[in-house]
Design an enzyme around this catalytic site. Structure first.
Site, PDB file in Angstrom:
ATOM      1  N   ASP A  36       7.852   6.149 -12.791  1.00  0.00           N
ATOM      2  CA  ASP A  36       7.216   7.417 -13.159  1.00  0.00           C
ATOM      3  C   ASP A  36       8.260   8.473 -13.523  1.00  0.00           C
ATOM      4  OD1 ASP A  36       4.721   6.371 -12.765  1.00  0.00           O
ATOM      5  OD2 ASP A  36       4.441   7.222 -10.755  1.00  0.00           O
ATOM      6  N   GLU A 113     -12.623  10.061  -8.541  1.00  0.00           N
ATOM      7  CA  GLU A 113     -12.656   8.631  -8.222  1.00  0.00           C
ATOM      8  C   GLU A 113     -11.338   8.196  -7.587  1.00  0.00           C
ATOM      9  OE1 GLU A 113     -13.422   6.610 -11.921  1.00  0.00           O
ATOM     10  OE2 GLU A 113     -15.064   7.973 -12.458  1.00  0.00           O
ATOM     11  N   LYS A 115      -8.074   6.052  -7.320  1.00  0.00           N
ATOM     12  CA  LYS A 115      -7.343   5.289  -8.338  1.00  0.00           C
ATOM     13  C   LYS A 115      -6.880   3.990  -7.694  1.00  0.00           C
ATOM     14  CE  LYS A 115      -3.825   5.655 -11.876  1.00  0.00           C
ATOM     15  NZ  LYS A 115      -2.992   4.482 -11.598  1.00  0.00           N
ATOM     16  N   ASP A 117      -5.233   0.477  -7.089  1.00  0.00           N
ATOM     17  CA  ASP A 117      -3.952  -0.057  -7.532  1.00  0.00           C
ATOM     18  C   ASP A 117      -4.105  -1.541  -7.836  1.00  0.00           C
ATOM     19  OD1 ASP A 117      -1.367   0.049  -8.240  1.00  0.00           O
ATOM     20  OD2 ASP A 117      -0.559   0.171  -6.214  1.00  0.00           O
ATOM     21  N   ARG A 136      -5.764  -5.429 -20.099  1.00  0.00           N
ATOM     22  CA  ARG A 136      -5.530  -4.279 -20.948  1.00  0.00           C
ATOM     23  C   ARG A 136      -4.491  -4.581 -22.032  1.00  0.00           C
ATOM     24  NH1 ARG A 136      -3.343   1.473 -18.779  1.00  0.00           N
ATOM     25  NH2 ARG A 136      -1.592   0.180 -18.185  1.00  0.00           N
ATOM     26  N   GLU A 176     -11.358  -1.978 -12.637  1.00  0.00           N
ATOM     27  CA  GLU A 176     -10.099  -2.393 -12.024  1.00  0.00           C
ATOM     28  C   GLU A 176     -10.337  -3.638 -11.171  1.00  0.00           C
ATOM     29  OE1 GLU A 176      -7.633  -0.495 -12.939  1.00  0.00           O
ATOM     30  OE2 GLU A 176      -5.992  -0.677 -11.496  1.00  0.00           O
ATOM     31  N   TYR A 228     -15.414   1.333 -13.710  1.00  0.00           N
ATOM     32  CA  TYR A 228     -15.259   2.790 -13.754  1.00  0.00           C
ATOM     33  C   TYR A 228     -15.452   3.420 -15.138  1.00  0.00           C
ATOM     34  CZ  TYR A 228     -10.422   1.500 -14.922  1.00  0.00           C
ATOM     35  OH  TYR A 228      -9.309   0.943 -15.489  1.00  0.00           O
ATOM     36  N   LYS A 317      -1.488  11.517  -8.249  1.00  0.00           N
ATOM     37  CA  LYS A 317      -0.885  10.409  -7.509  1.00  0.00           C
ATOM     38  C   LYS A 317      -0.580  10.788  -6.061  1.00  0.00           C
ATOM     39  CE  LYS A 317       0.841   7.064  -9.556  1.00  0.00           C
ATOM     40  NZ  LYS A 317       1.396   6.377 -10.662  1.00  0.00           N
ATOM     41  N   CYS A 410      28.451 -10.081  21.179  1.00  0.00           N
ATOM     42  CA  CYS A 410      27.392  -9.080  21.298  1.00  0.00           C
ATOM     43  C   CYS A 410      27.973  -7.674  21.125  1.00  0.00           C
ATOM     44  CB  CYS A 410      26.723  -9.213  22.668  1.00  0.00           C
ATOM     45  SG  CYS A 410      25.593  -7.868  23.037  1.00  0.00           S
ATOM     46  N   CYS A 413      27.621  -5.984  24.865  1.00  0.00           N
ATOM     47  CA  CYS A 413      28.336  -6.448  26.065  1.00  0.00           C
ATOM     48  C   CYS A 413      29.494  -7.385  25.753  1.00  0.00           C
ATOM     49  CB  CYS A 413      27.362  -7.115  27.029  1.00  0.00           C
ATOM     50  SG  CYS A 413      26.848  -8.752  26.470  1.00  0.00           S
ATOM     51  N   CYS A 428      22.418 -13.022  22.287  1.00  0.00           N
ATOM     52  CA  CYS A 428      23.547 -12.666  23.136  1.00  0.00           C
ATOM     53  C   CYS A 428      23.424 -13.495  24.405  1.00  0.00           C
ATOM     54  CB  CYS A 428      23.490 -11.178  23.461  1.00  0.00           C
ATOM     55  SG  CYS A 428      24.304 -10.737  24.997  1.00  0.00           S
ATOM     56  N   CYS A 434      23.930  -8.001  30.234  1.00  0.00           N
ATOM     57  CA  CYS A 434      24.031  -7.205  29.006  1.00  0.00           C
ATOM     58  C   CYS A 434      23.158  -5.967  29.178  1.00  0.00           C
ATOM     59  CB  CYS A 434      23.573  -8.032  27.807  1.00  0.00           C
ATOM     60  SG  CYS A 434      23.512  -7.058  26.291  1.00  0.00           S
TER      61      CYS A 434
HETATM   62  S1  IVH Z   1      -9.901   5.575 -16.183  1.00  0.00           S
HETATM   63  C1  IVH Z   1      -9.311   6.734 -20.359  1.00  0.00           C
HETATM   64  N1  IVH Z   1     -10.486   5.341 -13.636  1.00  0.00           N
HETATM   65  O1  IVH Z   1      -5.262   3.557 -13.856  1.00  0.00           O
HETATM   66  C2  IVH Z   1      -9.139   6.515 -18.924  1.00  0.00           C
HETATM   67  N2  IVH Z   1      -8.505   4.301 -14.435  1.00  0.00           N
HETATM   68  O2  IVH Z   1      -3.090   4.906 -15.370  1.00  0.00           O
HETATM   69  C3  IVH Z   1      -8.752   5.156 -18.557  1.00  0.00           C
HETATM   70  N3  IVH Z   1      -7.277   3.051 -12.718  1.00  0.00           N
HETATM   71  O3  IVH Z   1      -5.324   1.616 -16.745  1.00  0.00           O
HETATM   72  C4  IVH Z   1      -8.657   4.834 -17.151  1.00  0.00           C
HETATM   73  N4  IVH Z   1      -8.666   3.452 -11.065  1.00  0.00           N
HETATM   74  O4  IVH Z   1      -5.855   0.497 -14.505  1.00  0.00           O
HETATM   75  C5  IVH Z   1      -9.615   5.036 -14.620  1.00  0.00           C
HETATM   76  N5  IVH Z   1     -11.138   5.181 -11.395  1.00  0.00           N
HETATM   77  C6  IVH Z   1     -10.279   4.885 -12.378  1.00  0.00           C
HETATM   78  C7  IVH Z   1      -9.144   4.090 -12.154  1.00  0.00           C
HETATM   79  C8  IVH Z   1      -8.275   3.826 -13.215  1.00  0.00           C
HETATM   80  C9  IVH Z   1      -7.550   2.844 -11.429  1.00  0.00           C
HETATM   81  C10 IVH Z   1      -6.106   2.529 -13.435  1.00  0.00           C
HETATM   82  C11 IVH Z   1      -6.454   1.747 -14.670  1.00  0.00           C
HETATM   83  C12 IVH Z   1      -5.798   2.475 -15.784  1.00  0.00           C
HETATM   84  C13 IVH Z   1      -4.695   3.197 -15.080  1.00  0.00           C
HETATM   85  C14 IVH Z   1      -4.285   4.415 -15.839  1.00  0.00           C
END
Ligand code: IVH
Length: 674
Positions: A36, A113, A115, A117, A136, A176, A228, A317, A410, A413, A428, A434
Site C-alpha cells: 500500500d 460493508e 472488506k 480479505d 478478477r 468475495e 457484494y 483499512k 545454557c 546456568c 539445558c 538452573c
Molecule cells: S466493491 C467497484 N465491496 O476489495 C467496487 N469490494 O480493493 C469494487 N472487497 O476487488 C469492489 N469486500 O476483492 C467491494 N464489500 C466489498 C468488498 C470488496 C472485499 C475486495 C474486492 C475488491 C477489493 C478492492
C-alpha cells in the site's frame, strides 16, 4: 524531473513484480501494508507529474495478467478496484469530494460493508443459471473457474425464483471468495502433517484453493462466498440503491454479509468502522477494513470513476496484521522444562495497533524451514490475540546476515545443552540448579490455573530465587512473614497478604495440583483426566505406561513423560513434602451412590472455587448430567460471576437458578464432598 521519472519507473517495476507474486503465484513477498505504501507513493508522484503516467502503470490496471493455466474470459463490465483510506482525515476528504461533486451539503447515505480479505470473483447468471465464473484477473478479463466456484456450498447454481418476477437475461454478480479462520487453520495443519506448502494467510489459501485445476481439491477446502455487487445486467431494472440490490440478491438465495449496515453521514461511517474493528477478532473470517459505498445508484452514476476505482466508494483499512521489520538479534530463553526457545529481538514495529519488538522462533527446525538469519528483513504477523510470529524472510533484502546457531551451553546456568532425542528441541541439562528452570517452574506452579497463588507475580518469584529464599517449589510453603519484611519494597501488610494467599492455595483439587507440577505434555485437560481416573496420587508413583494408556486420551508419549516424572525419587519426595505442608484436595471416589441421578445442570458465568470443568466433574460424579443449553428439562442452572443469557432463558422457562453458595451447599448436602 529526471529524478522523479526514475523513481516512478522503479516503483512501477517493483509493484508490477509484487502484483505477479500476489495475484498469480498466490505468494506475496512483502506485507500488504508495504505494498500500500509503494502504491501510495506512486499515485502521489503520478498526481504531481501526470505526463509521467505510463500505460502499464499499476495505477492504471487492477491485479495482474493471468498465468495461462486457465481459459481466459472478458468481463461484461470491467471489475474495478477501490481507493484506500487509512485515517479519519482520508474519510472526511472522501466525503467532502462527494458532497462537492454532487453540489450538496446534505449528509450522504452510505452502505457500509466489511472488506473481506479474500479474492474477488465474477459470476455470470443467464436467466438465473450460473454458467460462468471468473477471477478478477487484470480487471478486464479473468480466469475461468466455474468448476471450482460450483464446489462452494452456499453459491446457488440456480437463483431462487421470486413469485411474479422474471430473471435478467444476463447478470454478473460479484463478491468475495474467502476461507474461514477455522478452515485456514485446518488446511495448514493438514499441510504441515503432510509436509506440504503452508499458506501465509487465509487470503492466499483461498486464492490457492480457487485456482486449482482439480475441482476435488477445491471442494475439500470448504471455501465461502459473500456477494457484494453487480456488474453487467441485461433486460432487467435493478433497484435504485446498493442496499436494496443486496436485498434482492439475498432473495435470490445469494449469501450477503450480515454485518452490512446502511448509515447517514460520514460520522456514522466512522462509528461503523470502530464497531467492526472491535468485532474483528471475533469474526469467523479475516477482514482488512470496511467499505463505504454511496447508497443511491443515481448519485453513484453522477460521481463516476477515476482510472481504476469508483469515486463513490472507499475502503477504510484497518491497521495491518502484517508488517516488515529487521531481526536485530536472536536470544535463547530457558523454559521450565529446560527447553531453549530462540526468540528474535526485532526493530520495534507497529502491527495491528501494538508495538512488537520480540517474536518467538519456536525451534531450530522452524528456523531452518523458514531460512531465518540474524539481520534479515522479515514479515511479521499478529492476527487477533495471537502471539506475533515471523511469516517469512524477504530474501530480496538479504545483506550481511549470519546464521543462527544453538549455543553449546545454557545462557543462564552454563550447563551443557543437549538435543532431545527425536525432537526439534534442545534442553539445558542444569535441571533445578538452573535458575531459569526453577523460576519458570515456580511461576507455573503459582499461576492462576494451577495453584492460583494470588499476588505471587513473576517479579517476586525472580526476587525470591535471586535472594536464595526458594530453592525448590516446596520452599514456598515454608516462607514466613519475618523473612519477607526484610526484603526490599515489602511492607508488613503485603507480606501478610502473600502468606495468606499461599496458605489458601493449599486447598485445591488433584487436577490443579497435577497440572501445577509441570510434567511435560500434561496440560490442564490431561491433569484433570488423570485426577478423575486415579483418585490417589500415590498410585502414580509406580504406574506403568500401559496402565496409563488405558485412560482415554492418554497416548504413549504422554504416558512415557508421566512415568518418567513420577518414577524419580526427587519428585516423589517433593510431592510428599508438599502434602505434608498441608496441600489437600477433595477426594473424588467413583461412587455407586448417585444422589443427582436423573438431574440435568447447566453452568454459566465464573465460579470462584471451581473451574467449569471441575464443577462439571463434581456433578457428573454424583450422577448428574451437565449440558450446554437451558431447556425445559434442565433441573438447575448454576450461575457464577457475570452469567450469560442462559439466566434469562432459565427465567423464561421457570428453571431454578442456584448461585455459588447454594451450589456449594448442594454439594456438601450429598456428603460426598469434603
Ligand atoms: S466493491 C467497484 N465491496 O476489495 C467496487 N469490494 O480493493 C469494487 N472487497 O476487488 C469492489 N469486500 O476483492 C467491494 N464489500 C466489498 C468488498 C470488496 C472485499 C475486495 C474486492 C475488491 C477489493 C478492492
Amino acid at each position: 524531473m529526471k529524478l522523479y521519472a526514475n523513481r516512478i519507473k522503479q516503483l512501477r517495476d517493483e509493484i508490477n513484480k509484487h502484483n505477479y507474486s500476489y495475484y498469480i503465484l498466490d505468494a506475496p513477498k512483502i506485507p500488504d501494508a508495504e505494498y500500500d505504501r509503494l502504491m501510495r507513493e506512486l499515485e502521489e508522484l503520478e498526481k504531481k507529474y501526470p505526463e509521467l503516467i505510463a500505460s502499464d502503470s499499476p495505477t492504471q490496471l487492477v491485479g495482474a495478467r493471468a498465468l495461462g493455466q486457465f481459459e481466459k474470459k472478458k468481463h461484461g463490465l470491467p471489475m474495478l478496484s477501490l481507493e484506500n483510506g487509512f485515517s479519519e482525515e482520508d474519510i472526511i476528504n472522501f466525503n467532502q469530494r462527494i458532497q462537492d461533486k454532487l453540489e450538496t451539503s446534505h449528509d450522504i447515505k452510505f452502505c457500509c460493508e466489511p472488506k473481506l480479505d479474500g479474492l474477488a470473483v465474477n459470476l455470470t447468471y443467464f436467466k438465473g443459471h450460473l454458467e460462468l465464473a471468473t477471477t478478477r484477473g487484470d480487471g478486464v478479463s479473468g480466469e475461468v473457474i466455474t468448476h471450482n466456484i460450483k464446489t462452494i456450498k452456499t453459491v446457488p447454481h440456480h437463483l431462487k425464483k421470486i413469485p411474479g418476477e422474471s430473471f435478467p437475461e444476463i447478470i454478473e454478480l460479484r463478491g468475495e471468495v474467502f476461507l474461514s479462520k477455522a478452515e485456514f487453520e485446518r488446511i495448514n495443519q493438514e499441510a504441515k502433517e503432510k509436509g506440504d506448502k503452508i499458506f501465509a494467510n487465509p487470503r492466499n489459501a483461498a486464492a490457492g484453493s480457487l485456482r486449482q485445476l482439480d475441482a476435488r481439491i477445491t471442494a475439500n477446502r470448504h471455501l465461502s462466498m459473500y456477494y457484494y455487487g453487480v456488474g453487467e445486467v441485461k433486460d432487467f431494472n435493478l433497484p435504485s440503491s446498493q442496499y436494496s440490490i443486496l436485498e434482492l440478491l439475498e432473495k435470490w438465495g445469494c449469501p450477503i454479509n450480515p454485518e452490512i449496515k446502511i448509515v447517514t453521514g460520514y460520522k456514522a461511517c466512522l462509528d461503523y468502522y470502530q464497531k467492526i474493528l472491535a468485532k474483528r477478532n471475533n469474526l469467523p473470517y479475516e477482514i482488512d477494513g470496511v467499505v463505504y459505498k454511496v447508497d443511491d445508484i443515481k448519485q453513484q452514476r453522477e460521481l463516476g470513476f477515476v482510472s481504476r476505482a469508483p469515486r463513490w466508494a472507499i475502503a477504510h483499512k484497518f491497521p495491518a496484521h502484517e508488517e516488515m521489520t529487521e531481526i536485530l538479534a536472536v536470544e535463547f530463553q530457558v523454559g521450565r522444562t529446560g527447553v531453549l526457545t530462540p526468540v528474535a529481538r526485532l526493530k520495534p514495529v507497529n502491527v495491528s495497533g501494538a508495538v512488537i519488538s520480540n517474536a518467538t522462533l519456536h525451534n531450530m527446525d522452524e528456523i531452518s524451514r523458514k531460512d531465518i538469519h540474524v539481520g534479515d528483513w522479515v514479515i511479521i504477523r499478529r492476527a487477533g490475540d495471537v502471539i506475533p510470529e515471523i511469516v517469512s524472510v524477504i530474501l530480496d533484502k538479504r545483506k550481511n546476515t549470519h546464521k543462527i546457531t544453538m549455543p553449546k551451553n545454557c545462557p543462564v546456568c552454563d550447563a551443557p545443552v543437549e538435543r532431545i532425542e527425536g525432537q526439534a528441541a534442545y534442553r539445558c541439562t542444569g535441571g533445578i540448579t538452573c535458575r531459569a528452570q526453577l523460576e519458570e517452574g515456580i511461576k507455573h506452579f503459582a499461576s492462576r490455573r494451577a495453584m492460583d497463588i494470588n499476588g505471587l507475580g513473576d517479579k517476586l518469584v525472580e526476587q525470591f530465587v535471586a535472594e536464595g529464599l526458594i530453592k525448590s517449589i516446596a520452599d514456598l510453603y515454608d516462607l514466613e512473614i519475618s523473612q519477607l519484611i526484610n526484603l526490599d519494597r515489602f511492607a508488613e501488610k503485603s507480606a501478610e497478604n502473600l502468606i495468606a494467599a499461599i496458605d489458601k492455595s493449599k486447598s485445591t483439587t488433584l487436577g490443579r495440583f497435577l497440572f501445577a507440577l509441570g510434567i511435560r505434555d500434561v496440560g490442564e485437560t490431561t491433569a484433570n483426566l488423570l485426577a478423575k481416573n486415579i483418585a490417589d496420587i500415590h498410585k502414580l508413583f509406580d504406574i506403568s505406561e500401559e496402565d496409563l494408556q488405558q485412560i482415554p486420551d492418554v497416548g504413549p508419549v504422554v504416558a512415557k513423560h508421566i512415568v518418567e516424572f513420577f518414577s524419580q525419587t526427587k519428585h516423589q519426595k517433593l510431592i510428599e513434602r508438599l502434602i505434608k505442608s498441608g496441600i489437600h484436595w477433595p477426594k473424588i471416589t467413583k461412587n455407586t451412590h448417585q444422589p443427582l441421578l436423573g438431574k440435568t445442570f447447566v453452568l454459566t458465568g465464573t465460579l470462584e472455587k471451581y473451574s467449569r470443568d471441575e464443577a462439571s466433574d463434581l456433578l457428573e460424579n454424583l450422577g448428574a448430567k451437565v449440558t450446554n443449553s437451558v431447556s425445559k428439562s434442565t433441573s438447575y442452572v448454576i450461575a457464577g460471576e457475570s452469567p450469560g443469557s442462559k439466566i434469562d432463558k432459565a427465567g423464561a422457562l421457570g428453571v431454578e437458578v442456584l448461585d455459588e453458595v447454594a451450589f456449594l451447599k448442594l454439594l456438601s448436602k450429598t456428603a460426598l464432598h469434603n
